[in-house]
Design a protein around this motif. Structure first.
Motif, PDB file in Angstrom:
ATOM      1  N   LYS A 207       0.824  -1.209   0.000  1.00 23.02           N
ATOM      2  CA  LYS A 207       0.000   0.000   0.000  1.00 23.02           C
ATOM      3  C   LYS A 207       0.866   1.271   0.000  1.00 23.02           C
ATOM      4  N   HIS A 227      -6.345   0.681  -6.593  1.00 22.61           N
ATOM      5  CA  HIS A 227      -6.636  -0.418  -5.662  1.00 22.61           C
ATOM      6  C   HIS A 227      -7.609  -1.376  -6.356  1.00 22.61           C
ATOM      7  N   SER A 249     -10.899  -2.727   0.885  1.00 20.29           N
ATOM      8  CA  SER A 249     -10.291  -3.907   1.503  1.00 20.29           C
ATOM      9  C   SER A 249     -11.361  -4.817   2.092  1.00 20.29           C
ATOM     10  N   LYS A 253     -12.249  -8.762  -3.355  1.00 22.03           N
ATOM     11  CA  LYS A 253     -11.411  -8.652  -4.561  1.00 22.03           C
ATOM     12  C   LYS A 253     -10.737  -9.984  -4.867  1.00 22.03           C
ATOM     13  N   ASP A 276      -5.280  -7.143  -6.040  1.00 22.80           N
ATOM     14  CA  ASP A 276      -5.339  -6.007  -5.108  1.00 22.80           C
ATOM     15  C   ASP A 276      -4.897  -4.676  -5.713  1.00 22.80           C
TER      16      ASP A 276
HETATM   17 MN    MN Z   1      -6.272  -4.016  -0.582  1.00 19.51          MN
END
Ligand code: MN
Ligand code: SAT
Length: 580
Positions: A207, A227, A249, A253, A276
């Motif tokens: 991230k 993302h 999040s 996904k 991701d």
């Molecule tokens: Mn993520």
């Protein structure tokens, strides 16, 4: 002659002088190095070997119980001007942040080894990839970075060639939540993280680099760091279309990235490129091309089962690191939703007692190479990336938002992405289940002012001649009893099928104020006849509810002030007018 590595060498020396490690280890990424590190961690109790018969070369890591998720309130973007970070970020003045971090890092590696981890985000030979070096005192971080990135000697060679890399300094410190900060200095291509060993806080390639710093670089260089998962959808005729999809999040996904088509759909196949993060570049033919900068999955364990995601379970049979899951009596990893078995120990290593809450932490994770996934496609290594036909935005919304709709055009699509909202999950510390706006699922990850980010997205309307279509999906609608209206998982292919058909101009749609919705008869619902009236609810547009939603979106956009592009404000006015 001075080598381009001198910049790296002198930074490593500088960090060593500050942090005072006992030893410095330059990671090469080899198998022998991996085994050595694993042995060290097992000896120190930081990794526990799992059942070697059922899970060869798999390990369990139990984190500190207060260090189990990202910490958004302790994550800062430190730009010279506060406005450049924007209301979507916590900001700290760079000099102040440096002073704070230098004080924390001073002497923090005494008695520890400092690992120097060169890594490449993206295929090693892709012009779109970017390198970084993470310095860390955590062998657990090294082991995870080895799976999640192209780590070691080839990355170092590329750094030597290019001379440019993102610097990341990480120490677990004392794992004290009071002494924990994740700082980003995009103007210096620098990340500093102290006091946490958890994924998004500590695996700095993920991230911190591939989203927060990369989004900043992407704006300067004319691309997008998002993302998003990336999948290829192959139809029975053998054609594959690639789509990229943004969800917050812990909203599925990984499940969508590894989707297994339902039995009613023989000949269909979904290929996993990434689960991701997605870097998107305008290609030579005017289309948008995507690479996955990562090489592994850091997925949420709870809820993953043979039924919900068989590909993930098959990926996890060997060479995986499990963090904060429970174990069975015969030392297999276990989490809620995996099976009906009874776990022996919970994520903290206590004898399982339901009174203590779930056996696996709700944000427990697995780290595993994407190459082990049965649906992995070698296209993930294609240096040119894969061409994107559609971009999908989505969130967790139990009411209002239909199963799927298509934006009217690029500008409207940018508004749809900017307006995204979702119920919060356990991936970040804080309340769970509260609806919050999460533009493009980037709220926690955009390294600059969202208003400028919306403008950057709009600019692709001119940069590309063959624009992807933009869609919004919601798998999470519930009925009055709190039951999900849509089966989700493999059946989501039916929605992807409609999306592809739209991209190929093969089906019409119903025009509504919020965008284009499927005509009932265009959704391939063979085998889902039992859904009955639910389909009508999933495809209904509640104009009154949307008027309220549009007003909220307006307030949200206004929160970013004058920097919001006028084009986006106008697009919002058009939406509001259509709803009258
Ligand atoms: Mn993520
Ligand atoms: O932030 S992590 O990368 O650890 C996981 C997530 O929240 O997506």
């Amino acid at each position: 002659m001075t080598s381009r590595l001198d910049v790296l060498n002198s930074w490593v020396q500088e960090v060593a002088q500050l942090t005072k490690p006992d030893a410095i280890h330059w990671c090469e990424g080899s198998e022998a190095e991996r085994r050595e590190l694993e042995a060290l961690m097992v000896e120190r109790g930081e990794l526990l070997p799992l059942n070697p018969q059922t899970h060869p070369d798999c390990f369990l890591h139990r984190s500190h119980p207060s260090d189990v998720a990202r910490v958004e309130h302790l994550t800062f973007v430190c730009t010279r001007h506060a406005d450049d970070a924007g209301p979507n970020n916590h900001w700290m003045e760079p000099a102040q942040a440096h002073a704070k971090m230098d004080a924390l890092f001073a002497g923090c590696m005494r008695g520890r080894t400092m690992y120097v981890v060169p890594y490449c985000m993206g295929p090693i030979d892709s012009p779109y990839s970017r390198c970084g070096v993470e310095i860390t005192d955590s062998p657990y971080v090294v082991a995870n970075m080895r799976i999640m990135t192209r780590m070691g000697s080839p990355a170092l060679a590329r750094i030597e060639r290019e001379g440019r890399f993102v610097r990341g300094l990480h120490s677990i410190g004392e794992l004290d939540p009071e002494r924990r900060f994740i700082m980003h200095f995009p103007e210096e291509l620098l990340i500093q993280s102290y006091g946490s060993g958890y994924g998004g806080n500590a695996l700095l390639g993920k991230k911190c680099h591939a989203l927060r710093i990369a989004s900043w670089q992407a704006r300067e260089e004319g691309w997008l760091a998002e993302h998003m998962l990336i999948v290829g959808i192959q139809n029975p005729e053998g054609q594959t279309h690639y789509v990229a999809a943004a969800f917050p999040s812990a909203c599925g996904k990984t499940n969508l990235a590894m989707l297994i088509p339902p039995e009613t759909h023989p000949g269909w196949k979904v290929w996993t490129v990434g689960d991701d993060i997605c870097w998107l570049h305008p290609g030579p033919d005017g289309r948008l091309y995507a690479i996955n900068p990562e090489s592994g999955f850091f997925g949420v364990a709870p809820g993953t089962s043979r039924k919900t995601n068989r590909n993930a379970i098959d990926t996890l049979g060997h060479d995986a690191i499990f963090t904060n899951v429970a174990v069975t009596a015969d030392n297999r990893p276990w989490w809620e939703g995996l099976s009906d078995e009874h776990p022996a120990k919970d994520w903290q290593g206590r004898d399982f007692d339901p009174a203590n809450g779930p056996a696996a932490h709700p944000n427990s994770r697995f780290t595993v190479s994407m190459r082990q996934c049965p649906s992995f496609t070698p296209e993930a290594d294609n240096p040119r990336g894969v061409p994107i036909s559609a971009i999908i935005f989505g969130g967790r919304r139990e009411s209002l938002v239909p199963l799927v709709f298509e934006a009217r055009d690029w500008k409207h699509g940018v508004l749809v992405g900017a307006s995204m909202a979702s119920e919060t999950t356990a991936a970040a510390t804080g309340a769970v289940g509260v609806v919050r706006r999460d533009s493009m699922a980037m709220k926690p990850f955009c390294g600059y002012n969202f208003a400028d980010y919306f403008g950057h997205w709009l600019s692709f309307g001119e940069r590309l001649t063959r624009l992807p279509r933009i869609f919004h999906v919601n798998w999470f609608r519930k009925d009055a009893d709190g039951k999900f209206l849509w089966p989700g998982f493999g059946d989501n292919l039916r929605v992807l099928q409609w999306i592809i058909a739209r991209c190929k101009h093969e089906v019409g749609a119903v025009e509504t104020p919020i965008g284009h919705l499927p005509r009932h008869e265009d959704l391939d619902l063979r085998g889902l006849e039992h859904l009955g009236e639910a389909v009508g609810k999933l495809l209904a547009v509640d104009t009154k509810g949307w008027r309220r939603e549009a007003d909220e979106i307006g307030e949200y956009l206004a929160g970013f002030g004058d920097r919001v592009p006028s084009e986006l404000r106008e697009e919002h006015s058009r939406l509001r007018a259509r709803l009258c």
